[in-house]
Design a protein around this motif. Structure first.
Motif, mmCIF file in Angstrom:
data_model
loop_
_atom_site.group_PDB
_atom_site.id
_atom_site.type_symbol
_atom_site.label_atom_id
_atom_site.label_comp_id
_atom_site.label_asym_id
_atom_site.label_seq_id
_atom_site.Cartn_x
_atom_site.Cartn_y
_atom_site.Cartn_z
ATOM 1 N N VAL A 91 0.282 18.053 0.797
ATOM 2 C CA VAL A 91 0.216 17.816 2.500
ATOM 3 C C VAL A 91 1.497 16.900 2.678
ATOM 4 O O VAL A 91 2.137 16.965 3.842
ATOM 5 N N CYS A 92 2.068 16.234 1.762
ATOM 6 C CA CYS A 92 3.190 15.349 1.949
ATOM 7 C C CYS A 92 4.343 15.887 2.490
ATOM 8 O O CYS A 92 5.171 15.495 3.048
ATOM 9 N N LYS A 93 4.537 17.139 1.788
ATOM 10 C CA LYS A 93 5.712 17.841 1.943
ATOM 11 C C LYS A 93 5.795 18.483 3.513
ATOM 12 O O LYS A 93 6.632 19.372 4.021
ATOM 13 N N ALA A 121 2.215 4.015 6.659
ATOM 14 C CA ALA A 121 2.427 5.567 6.957
ATOM 15 C C ALA A 121 2.704 6.263 5.664
ATOM 16 O O ALA A 121 3.797 6.574 4.867
ATOM 17 N N CYS A 122 1.370 6.885 5.159
ATOM 18 C CA CYS A 122 1.322 7.418 3.856
ATOM 19 C C CYS A 122 -0.084 8.480 3.915
ATOM 20 O O CYS A 122 -0.944 7.793 4.382
ATOM 21 N N HIS A 123 -0.147 9.457 3.358
ATOM 22 C CA HIS A 123 -1.375 10.199 3.178
ATOM 23 C C HIS A 123 -2.306 9.776 2.213
ATOM 24 O O HIS A 123 -3.433 9.794 2.418
ATOM 25 N N PHE A 124 -1.616 8.866 1.245
ATOM 26 C CA PHE A 124 -2.482 8.246 0.238
ATOM 27 C C PHE A 124 -2.331 7.039 0.072
ATOM 28 O O PHE A 124 -1.862 6.554 -1.033
ATOM 29 N N PRO A 125 -2.688 6.144 0.870
ATOM 30 C CA PRO A 125 -2.112 4.777 0.972
ATOM 31 C C PRO A 125 -2.737 4.060 -0.168
ATOM 32 O O PRO A 125 -4.283 4.294 -0.388
ATOM 33 N N LEU A 181 0.784 -1.180 -0.088
ATOM 34 C CA LEU A 181 -0.173 0.144 -0.100
ATOM 35 C C LEU A 181 0.841 1.245 0.006
ATOM 36 O O LEU A 181 0.285 2.226 -0.315
ATOM 37 N N HIS A 182 2.124 1.310 0.520
ATOM 38 C CA HIS A 182 3.007 2.371 0.569
ATOM 39 C C HIS A 182 3.657 2.669 -0.841
ATOM 40 O O HIS A 182 4.023 1.580 -1.271
ATOM 41 N N PRO A 183 3.729 3.461 -1.434
ATOM 42 C CA PRO A 183 4.265 3.985 -2.748
ATOM 43 C C PRO A 183 5.777 3.192 -2.730
ATOM 44 O O PRO A 183 6.173 3.117 -3.653
ATOM 45 N N TYR A 184 6.633 3.629 -1.739
ATOM 46 C CA TYR A 184 7.801 3.087 -1.638
ATOM 47 C C TYR A 184 7.936 1.790 -1.600
ATOM 48 O O TYR A 184 8.832 1.015 -2.235
ATOM 49 N N GLY A 211 7.605 16.614 7.122
ATOM 50 C CA GLY A 211 6.909 15.931 5.825
ATOM 51 C C GLY A 211 7.216 14.497 5.806
ATOM 52 O O GLY A 211 8.025 13.908 6.539
ATOM 53 N N CYS A 212 6.676 13.707 4.802
ATOM 54 C CA CYS A 212 6.936 12.619 4.122
ATOM 55 C C CYS A 212 8.477 12.281 3.718
ATOM 56 O O CYS A 212 8.677 13.006 3.132
ATOM 57 N N ARG A 213 9.199 11.428 4.336
ATOM 58 C CA ARG A 213 10.587 11.432 3.840
ATOM 59 C C ARG A 213 10.815 10.952 2.637
ATOM 60 O O ARG A 213 11.578 11.132 1.804
ATOM 61 N N PHE A 214 9.689 10.204 1.993
ATOM 62 C CA PHE A 214 9.479 9.821 0.644
ATOM 63 C C PHE A 214 9.361 10.635 -0.126
ATOM 64 O O PHE A 214 9.246 10.454 -1.695
ATOM 65 N N ALA A 215 8.689 11.870 0.015
ATOM 66 C CA ALA A 215 8.098 12.855 -0.814
ATOM 67 C C ALA A 215 8.660 13.220 -2.077
ATOM 68 O O ALA A 215 8.296 13.064 -2.861
ATOM 69 N N GLY A 216 10.054 13.441 -1.924
ATOM 70 C CA GLY A 216 10.950 13.889 -3.079
ATOM 71 C C GLY A 216 10.751 12.893 -4.189
ATOM 72 O O GLY A 216 11.591 13.176 -5.246
ATOM 73 N N ARG A 217 10.660 11.681 -3.893
ATOM 74 C CA ARG A 217 10.977 10.711 -4.849
ATOM 75 C C ARG A 217 9.374 9.742 -5.173
ATOM 76 O O ARG A 217 9.290 9.032 -5.900
ATOM 77 N N CYS A 218 8.495 10.286 -4.722
ATOM 78 C CA CYS A 218 6.951 9.721 -4.568
ATOM 79 C C CYS A 218 6.169 10.286 -5.798
ATOM 80 O O CYS A 218 6.141 11.594 -5.999
ATOM 81 N N ARG A 219 5.690 9.466 -6.554
ATOM 82 C CA ARG A 219 4.831 9.804 -7.717
ATOM 83 C C ARG A 219 3.454 10.358 -7.373
ATOM 84 O O ARG A 219 2.716 10.843 -8.020
ATOM 85 N N TYR A 220 3.170 10.127 -6.016
ATOM 86 C CA TYR A 220 1.823 10.423 -5.608
ATOM 87 C C TYR A 220 1.638 11.726 -4.927
ATOM 88 O O TYR A 220 0.880 12.084 -3.999
ATOM 89 N N CYS A 221 3.038 12.512 -4.606
ATOM 90 C CA CYS A 221 3.085 13.480 -3.565
ATOM 91 C C CYS A 221 2.491 14.438 -3.818
ATOM 92 O O CYS A 221 2.069 15.266 -4.955
ATOM 93 N N GLU A 222 1.664 15.230 -2.874
ATOM 94 C CA GLU A 222 0.916 16.272 -2.840
ATOM 95 C C GLU A 222 1.418 17.324 -1.852
ATOM 96 O O GLU A 222 2.243 16.964 -1.057
ATOM 97 N N THR A 270 4.169 14.978 8.390
ATOM 98 C CA THR A 270 4.672 13.529 8.564
ATOM 99 C C THR A 270 3.587 12.573 8.740
ATOM 100 O O THR A 270 2.689 12.672 9.622
ATOM 101 N N PRO A 271 3.269 11.746 7.601
ATOM 102 C CA PRO A 271 2.078 10.879 7.805
ATOM 103 C C PRO A 271 2.631 9.686 8.919
ATOM 104 O O PRO A 271 3.561 9.029 8.844
ATOM 105 N N PRO A 272 1.598 9.509 9.737
ATOM 106 C CA PRO A 272 1.959 8.513 10.882
ATOM 107 C C PRO A 272 1.464 6.995 10.430
ATOM 108 O O PRO A 272 1.010 6.823 9.537
#
Ligand code: ATP
Ligand code: ATP
Ligand code: SF4
Ligand code: MG
Ligand code: MG
Lengths: 337, 317
Positions: B291-293, B309-313, B240-243, B278-289, B296-298
């Motif tokens: 809010v991600c920046k 741990a993603c805003h858009f799982p 479910l997580h983009p990473y 923010g989300c540590r994966f944001a810089g490489r994520c293709r779904y980044c919005e 930090t998604p719990p």
């Protein structure tokens, strides 16, 4: 396959190392070929003789202890083993280049990456410094690194970027044959995926032939056209990717497939290849795999199996190799010639 | 039953460029007898977690409960006894082996320190048995680490770790240095030992196929944080997580009959020093919005026993 298509042909190559503990028979009677524009995967475990084989092609083996006992390495029909070191220097880099496993060993820590690529270009092509530096920048962009980083030093790059710089250096002179010795083993999977993607793209773009050394059959499945499986200095199976992945016959090849976990199956059993790799200074008699083989018979212990062409271009070195189409198969003593 | 419980574990290292957040608020549980696989790429903090949970390293913050006891509250003697129950196999056995000790002595060391055998012959027999189990030829008993290749050195590490029959083992890349044919032997051995002695494993690896094979549950880590935790089936069938999705798709599979879509990530893993919010994966994520920046998604439970741990799982292209 016609003779002209072969870019590289190794015939009966035998390479030993003379050490205080005896003779290490690193490569024994090895036969291989690489066609133009194709990628050959050279697969085998530690000590199988992969690096020795490709360093022999490059003629960069340390002498002593290495001794080339026998064989020919025909590059476009000319025997590289008969070339002088001076001739080899121009072949290396211009025609054949090599990527080593550890990127740091091929990068100079006190030179910027741009200067290093520039040097490689200047060494082999007649262009002025400005042009060479510009080309170096182009090469960096080709491997996905912005050209404004040309003035950075290797330690300022991550492992994956360093490996891409090494690839850029190896490709700087547009070689016909690129030898990559485990080029992605030290990299993370997502970075490995970037590098493999890059290598695939370069293959299409420049029609570069490649020898890809790896122990990862996943990488072979992804980028190789032909596969040679090495065991204890010999090629035990050789064929197209389909031959080896779908119709493998050698017990060692089959063992390699059943001993790795399969992400696409829930069958939770691994069937290891029992025992250990034989000591290359004390190789077993007969078939060198017999000490670990579940199919071995008495003959395997005594006699060395010859190579069987089980179908056109698919070679297996085992007594139980079964020709798949009897009419078109023949028993030969050599690997692909 | 929980054997190990970790709550909000943090480890920061002071470096000359700033504070390095190696492990940044990790909570997890390992049940008795299970294997938790911990995957992630180089430098994400796997080994640091491995060392923290057996207190080879002191945490900056957080709690570690082993068999219900807070490890930080044990005195020296209690901790010494606890240590026998917890063993670790290191990623780089060369660094963990004493260069002056030969193979025999290296394996004998834990047995000697704990005075397991009074009889020399029995000790010797056990050591040779261990050597055989891990695939070391007897003639290597007198070899020193520098004379062994990486694979053999790793085998010495495995032999040392299993010598004292521990309860819990941190296996930090125990098979990464081994040849595939030997890797399978060791994996089978580890599984067999686990069954036999009801061992609990924290299995650290960057190799997803191996992790899938050996784990009951899997935790995926990125830059000091867990991004996804679930049983191995859910993680591998329905990441479910983009990473996790990118990581899975990047693994080269030794098959030519499966077609997969590859997600090629742009860029490199960012620096763990003074990480941005923010989300540590944001810089490489293709779904980044946006809010991600900033937020930090719990790690939240999305479906039963599946934490992300993603805003858009569960996003898919
Ligand atoms: N300089 C050397 N002196 C003596 N023996 C050597 C030397 N280089 C390699 N060998 C031995 O030759 C054999 C083949 O080594 P080689 O490096 O070609 O194997 P490889 O297939 O590349 O293995 P790996 O996967 O570990 O890189 C091994 O047994 C190795 O120990
Ligand atoms: N003693 C230390 N001092 C400073 N930084 C450290 C120290 N130990 C680890 N680190 C840093 O902490 C981060 C996490 O390291 P760790 O070894 O846990 O990663 P890992 O996931 O095990 O990576 P690998 O897969 O490469 O083993 C890295 O950025 C590392 O450089
Ligand atoms: S939180 Fe946002 S940036 Fe992070 S993984 Fe999810 S979608 Fe991507
Ligand atoms: Mg090698
Ligand atoms: Mg580690």
């Amino acid at each position: 396959m016609s003779q002209q298509e072969k870019l590289l042909e190794i015939k009966n190559l035998t390479v030993h190392y003379a050490t205080v503990d005896g003779t290490v028979r690193a490569v024994e009677n090895l036969n291989l070929s690489v066609d133009a524009g194709q990628t050959l995967g050279l697969v085998g475990e530690t000590g199988a003789g992969k690096t020795t084989t490709v360093k022999t092609i490059m003629r960069i083996l340390p002498v002593p202890p290495s001794i080339i006992k026998n064989g020919e390495i025909l590059y476009k029909g000319e025997d590289l083993l008969k070339k002088s070191q001076k001739e080899m220097r121009s072949i290396r880099g211009e025609k054949i280049s090599m990527i080593f496993q550890d990127p740091m060993t091929s990068l100079n820590p006190v030179l910027t990456v741009g200067d290093q690529i520039k040097e490689a270009i200047e060494l082999h092509t007649k262009v002025n410094k400005r042009k060479a530096f510009e080309l170096a920048g182009d090469m960096l962009e080709t491997v996905g690194i912005k050209r404004d980083r040309a003035n950075d030093y290797p330690h300022q790059f991550s492992g994956g970027m360093k490996q891409r710089v090494v690839i850029a250096m190896a490709l700087a002179c547009n070689p016909e044959l690129l030898i990559a010795d485990e080029p992605t083993t030290a990299l993370d999977v997502t970075i490995q995926a970037q590098v493999l993607e890059l290598m695939k793209r370069l293959k299409v773009q420049y029609n570069t032939s490649m020898i890809m050394i790896t122990h990862d059959l996943g990488i072979v499945a992804e980028i190789c056209d032909y596969v040679a499986i090495m065991y204890a200095g010999e090629v035990v199976e050789y064929g197209t990717r389909e031959d080896v992945f779908l119709r493998a016959q050698h017990p060692y090849t089959k063992g390699l497939f059943t001993c790795i976990p399969d992400m696409y199956s829930d069958d939770n059993r691994l069937i290891p290849i029992r025992g250990l790799m034989p000591d290359p200074s004390n190789l077993p008699s007969g078939c060198k795999f017999h000490t670990r083989c579940d199919y071995k018979c008495e003959r395997c212990e005594k006699e060395e199996p010859s190579v069987v062409e089980v179908s056109s271009g698919h070679y297996v070195k085992c007594f139980f190799a079964l020709p798949q189409n009897v009419a078109s198969s023949k028993v030969s003593v050599k690997m692909p010639v | 039953m929980k054997l190990l419980e970790v709550k909000n574990l943090k480890k920061y290292f002071a470096t000359k460029n700033g504070l390095l957040h190696a492990v940044d608020g990790v909570s997890l549980e390992i049940k008795k007898g299970e294997t938790l696989g911990l995957v992630g790429e180089s430098g994400c903090g796997k080994s640091t977690i491995g060392r923290l949970v057996i207190r080879l390293l002191e945490a900056t913050e957080g709690e570690i409960l082993f068999e219900g006891k807070d490890l930080a509250k044990l005195n020296k003697e209690e901790m010494r006894r606890m240590r026998c129950k917890m063993q670790i196999i290191f990623q780089d056995p060369y660094a963990s082996l004493d260069p002056r000790k030969n193979v025999f002595e290296s394996i004998a060391e834990p047995l000697r320190v704990q005075k397991v055998y009074s009889d020399k012959k029995e000790l010797e027999r056990h050591i040779y048995e261990l050597m055989e189990t891990v695939g070391l030829a007897q003639r290597l008993a007198n070899s020193y680490p520098h004379e062994l290749d990486g694979g053999r050195r790793q085998r010495v590490g495995v032999a040392r770790a299993i010598a004292l029959d521990p309860v819990f083992m941190v296996l930090d890349e125990p098979v990464s240095a081994l040849d595939v044919s030997i890797q399978a032997q060791i994996l089978n051995l580890l599984q067999q030992l686990q069954k036999e002695f009801d061992l609990t494993y924290l299995f650290i690896s960057h190799d997803l196929s191996v992790v899938k094979h050996i784990s009951d549950r899997v935790a995926v880590m990125y830059l000091g944080k867990l991004v996804e935790v679930s049983n191995y089936k859910a993680i591998f069938k329905d990441p479910l997580h983009p990473y996790t999705q990118a990581l899975l798709s990047a693994v080269p599979v030794p098959r030519i009959d499966v077609q997969r879509e590859k997600i090629i990530l742009e860029g490199d893993v960012p620096s763990p020093i003074n990480p941005k919010p923010g989300c540590r994966f944001a810089g490489r994520c293709r779904y980044c919005e946006e809010v991600c920046k900033t937020e930090t998604p719990p790690l939240r439970e999305i479906s039963q026993d599946h934490f992300v741990a993603c805003h858009f799982p569960g996003n898919r292209v």
